[in-house]
Design an enzyme around this catalytic site. Structure first.
Site, short mmCIF file in Angstrom:
data_model
loop_
_atom_site.label_atom_id
_atom_site.label_comp_id
_atom_site.label_asym_id
_atom_site.label_seq_id
_atom_site.Cartn_x
_atom_site.Cartn_y
_atom_site.Cartn_z
N LYS A 140 1.99 -9.77 -11.77
CA LYS A 140 1.02 -10.08 -10.72
C LYS A 140 0.08 -8.89 -10.62
CE LYS A 140 0.31 -9.05 -6.72
NZ LYS A 140 -1.15 -8.96 -6.62
N GLY A 194 1.92 1.15 -6.66
CA GLY A 194 0.92 1.01 -5.61
C GLY A 194 1.17 2.02 -4.51
N SER A 195 0.70 1.69 -3.32
CA SER A 195 0.76 2.67 -2.23
C SER A 195 2.15 2.70 -1.59
CB SER A 195 -0.29 2.32 -1.18
OG SER A 195 0.02 1.05 -0.65
N GLY A 244 4.81 -0.28 -0.98
CA GLY A 244 6.12 -0.05 -1.63
C GLY A 244 7.27 -0.26 -0.65
N GLU A 272 6.72 3.00 -8.07
CA GLU A 272 5.85 4.12 -8.48
C GLU A 272 4.74 4.21 -7.46
OE1 GLU A 272 6.09 6.25 -10.92
OE2 GLU A 272 7.76 5.39 -12.04
#
Ligand code: NAD
Length: 488
Positions: free
Chosen positions: A184, A237-238, A242, A259
Site C-alpha cells: 500500500k 512513516g511517521s 507507526g 521504520e
C-alpha cells in the site's frame, strides 16, 4: 511524462471498484504528472484474499529458494532496463534531485541483487547440538534444527521520500523468504510501485504473490494493519502513524516492523576542520530537501566555534546550494512533497523564531519560484536542545545548530531525544569517533559521513522504530522461527 496506471491485484491490472482515480502533481511545477486508482477498503480486501490464497495454496513458499533468487535477479534486471522511466518518475513525482539518484535508483537494484544472493545463502535451517529428552519409554537422544519459515502474508506500507529504495527494502526479503504481499504505497507517490508491478508482471511469479493497492484514504493503512489474514506489517512513516499501526496490529498480534522518524545529531569534534565541518554538517541535512529519516538535522558544535561554524554554513547555503526544479541536474535542493507539508515546515520555522533561536539564513520561500512547494534552506543557530525545533522532526530543509561544552555534553545532547535512528561524528580521530559512537543511543552512526546502506542493519532505537532492514537482518524479519526435533 504523464503516467496513468492501474492497480495490480491477483496478477491482473484493475481499476478501483468505485472507478475513482486521483491525480498527482509534480511538486516542482504543480503540473499533473499522472494518476492512480483511488482504491478503497473493498479493493484492499480483494488483494489480501489473493495474497492469503497464494501463500496457503500456491507453490511460491514451497519452491526451491534458488528459484526465488533467480527471480529477484530478474526483477533487478527489469528495473535496470526501465531505469530511465523510474528516474523521470522520481524526479517528476517525488522531487528527487540528481544527487539523490545513487540512493533513489542504484541502491534499490543493489538491494534486490543482495537479497537474490541471500535467497540461496541465508541460513534457513540451523542444526542444533544434540540433547536428551524424557519420554514414557525413558531417556532418548534428540536431534534438532531451528528452521525459518516465511512469516506469511505481509502488508507493506512504504513511504514516498525514497520510494523505490524503501519498497526494495521490503519486497527483497519478502520475496527471498517466500512470503506473499500487499503493498500500500503512500498516497503522495503510488506510481513508482505501480511501475514496479509492470516489471513484476513480466516475471514468472504466481498470481497473488505481489499486489499493489493505491488510494488516498488512511482507512487502507488501518485495514491492512488490522486485517486478520495479514501476518506481518512492515511500515515506514511517521511515529504517530507507526503507533496507530502497532495498536491496530496488536488485535491479532501481528509481527510488526516499524521504520519511523528521526532527529539525528551530527557532532563536530574540536579537531575537525571548520570549513569541512560546515559542508559536512549542512549538505547532509539538505539532502532531498531534508526529507529523509536519517538526516542529521541537529548539528552539535563546541561552544567557542559555534559562531564561526554558522558563518561558514551560511556562506555554503547562500552561495553553493542551488534551489530549483530537480529536472535540472545542477540543482542541489528541490521542493518538498506537498503544500500541506510546506506549511507544516513553515510552522516550525515560526516556532523556532518564537522560541528565541537565531535565524541565520532562509526561513521563507525562494524568490523566482512562484510554482512548486519550495522552502528556502534554513539555518537556526543558538538552539537549545529543549526547543521544539530540536525535539521534533521537521522533515524539511531546516537545520538547528546547538552548542556543547565538551564531548560528554555532546553525547548527552545527542541522546536527549525521543528518537534514536541515526547520528554522525566528524573527527580526525576515527578511533575516538568509534568509541563515542558506541555511547550514542541510535540504530546507526556514520563517522565522517560514511554510511553502509546495503549490508549494515538499518532501523531505530527508541521511538524511531522496531526491527531492522537490509541484508540478513531483513531476512530474519520476514521469517518465523520453528524448532523441529526427532530421535537421533
Ligand atoms: P505518514 O506517517 O504520514 O504516512 C505513512 C503511511 O501511512 C502512508 O502510506 C499513509 O497513507 C499511511 N497511513 C495513514 N494512516 C494510517 C493508519 N492509521 N494505519 C496505517 N497506515 C496509515 O509518513 P510519511 O509522510 O509517508 O513519511 C514520512 C515519515 O517517514 C517521516 O517521519 C520519516 O522520518 C519516516 N521515514 C522513515 C524511514 C526509516 O527507514 N526509518 C525511511 C523513510 C521515511
Amino acid at each position: 511524462m504523464t503516467l496513468d496506471l492501474k492497480m495490480f491485484i491477483d496478477g491482473k491490472w484493475t481499476e478501483a471498484e468505485s472507478g475513482a482515480r486521483y491525480s498527482l502533481p509534480n511538486p516542482a511545477t504543480e503540473a499533473t504528472m499522472g494518476s492512480a486508482p483511488d482504491g478503497q477498503v473493498a479493493d484492499l480486501r480483494r488483494a489480501i484474499d489473493a495474497a492469503r490464497r497464494a501463500f496457503d495454496e500456491g507453490p511460491w513458499r514451497r519452491i526451491d529458494a534458488r528459484d526465488r533468487g533467480r527471480l529477484l535477479h530478474q526483477l533487478a534486471d527489469g528495473i535496470e532496463r526501465r531505469k530511465e522511466e523510474f528516474r523521470q518518475l522520481l524526479i517528476g513525482g517525488h522531487g528527487a534531485e540528481f544527487i539523490t539518484h545513487p540512493i533513489q535508483l542504484d541502491k534499490p537494484i543493489d538491494l534486490l541483487r543482495n537479497y537474490a544472493e541471500l535467497a540461496t545463502r541465508f541460513e534457513f535451517e540451523r542444526p542444533l547440538p544434540h540433547t536428551t529428552s524424557v519420554t514414557a519409554a525413558g531417556e532418548q537422544l534428540v536431534s534438532s534444527v531451528a528452521y525459518r519459515q516465511p512469516v506469511g502474508v505481509c502488508g507493506l506500507i512504504p513511504t514516498w521520500n525514497f520510494p523505490l529504495f524503501v519498497t526494495a527494502q521490503k519486497i527483497g526479503p519478502a520475496l527471498a523468504t517466500g512470503c506473499t504481499m500487499v503493498i500500500k504505497p503512500s498516497p503522495y507517490g503510488p506510481l513508482v510501485d505501480l511501475l514496479l508491478a509492470e516489471v513484476v508482471e513480466e516475471l514468472d511469479l504466481p498470481a497473488g504473490v505481489f499486489n499493489v493497492v493505491t488510494g488516498q484514504s488512511p482507512d487502507l493503512g488501518s485495514e491492512l494493519s488490522s486485517h486478520p489474514a495479514v501476518d506481518k506489517i512492515s511500515f515506514t512513516g511517521s511515529v504517530g502513524t507507526g503507533k496507530r499501526v502497532m495498536e491496530a496490529a496488536s488485535r491479532t498480534l501481528k509481527r510488526i516492523h516499524l521504520e519511523l522518524g528521526g532527529k539525528s545529531a551530527q557532532i563536530i569534534l574540536d579537531d575537525f576542520d571548520l570549513d569541512a565541518g560546515a559542508l559536512s554538517a549542512a549538505a547532509p541535512s539538505y539532502f532531498h530537501a531534508g526529507q529523509g529519516c536519517a538526516m542529521t538535522t541537529r548539528v552539535l558544535i563546541g561552544r567557542e566555534r559555534h559562531d564561526a561554524l554558522l558563518e561558514r554554513m551560511q556562506n555554503f547555503v547562500e552561495n553553493v546550494v542551488r534551489v530549483g526544479d530537480p529536472a535540472d541536474p545542477g540543482v542541489f535542493l528541490g521542493p518538498v512533497i506537498r503544500e500541506e507539508r510546506r506549511q507544516a515546515i513553515e510552522g516550525y520555522i515560526a516556532t523556532g523564531r518564537e522560541e528565541g533561536a537565531t535565524l541565520v539564513t532562509g526561513g521563507g520561500r525562494p524568490e523566482g519560484l512562484e510554482k512548486g512547494y519550495f522552502v528556502e534552506p534554513t539555518i537556526f543557530g543558538n538552539v537549545s536542545n529543549l526547543m521544539r525545533i530540536a525535539r521534533e522532526e521537521i522533515f524539511g530543509p531546516v537545520v538547528s545548530v546547538i552548542p556543547f561544552d565538551d564531548e560528554a555534553d555532546a553525547i548527552r545532547i545527542a541522546n536527549e531525544s525521543s528518537f534514536g535512528l541515526y547520528g554522525g561524528i566528524l573527527t580526525r580521530d576515527v578511533k575516538k569517533g568509534l568509541a563515542m559512537a558506541k555511547q550514542i543511543r541510535s540504530g546507526g552512526v556514520g563517522i565522517n559521513n560514511a554510511s553502509n546502506l546495503l549490508y549494515a542493519p538499518f532501523g531505530g532505537f527508541k521511538e524511531s522504530g522496531i526491527g531492522r532492514e537490509n541484508h540478513v537482518w531483513g531476512m530474519e524479519e520476514f521469517t518465523e522461527l520453528q524448532a523441529i526435533s526427532w530421535p537421533a
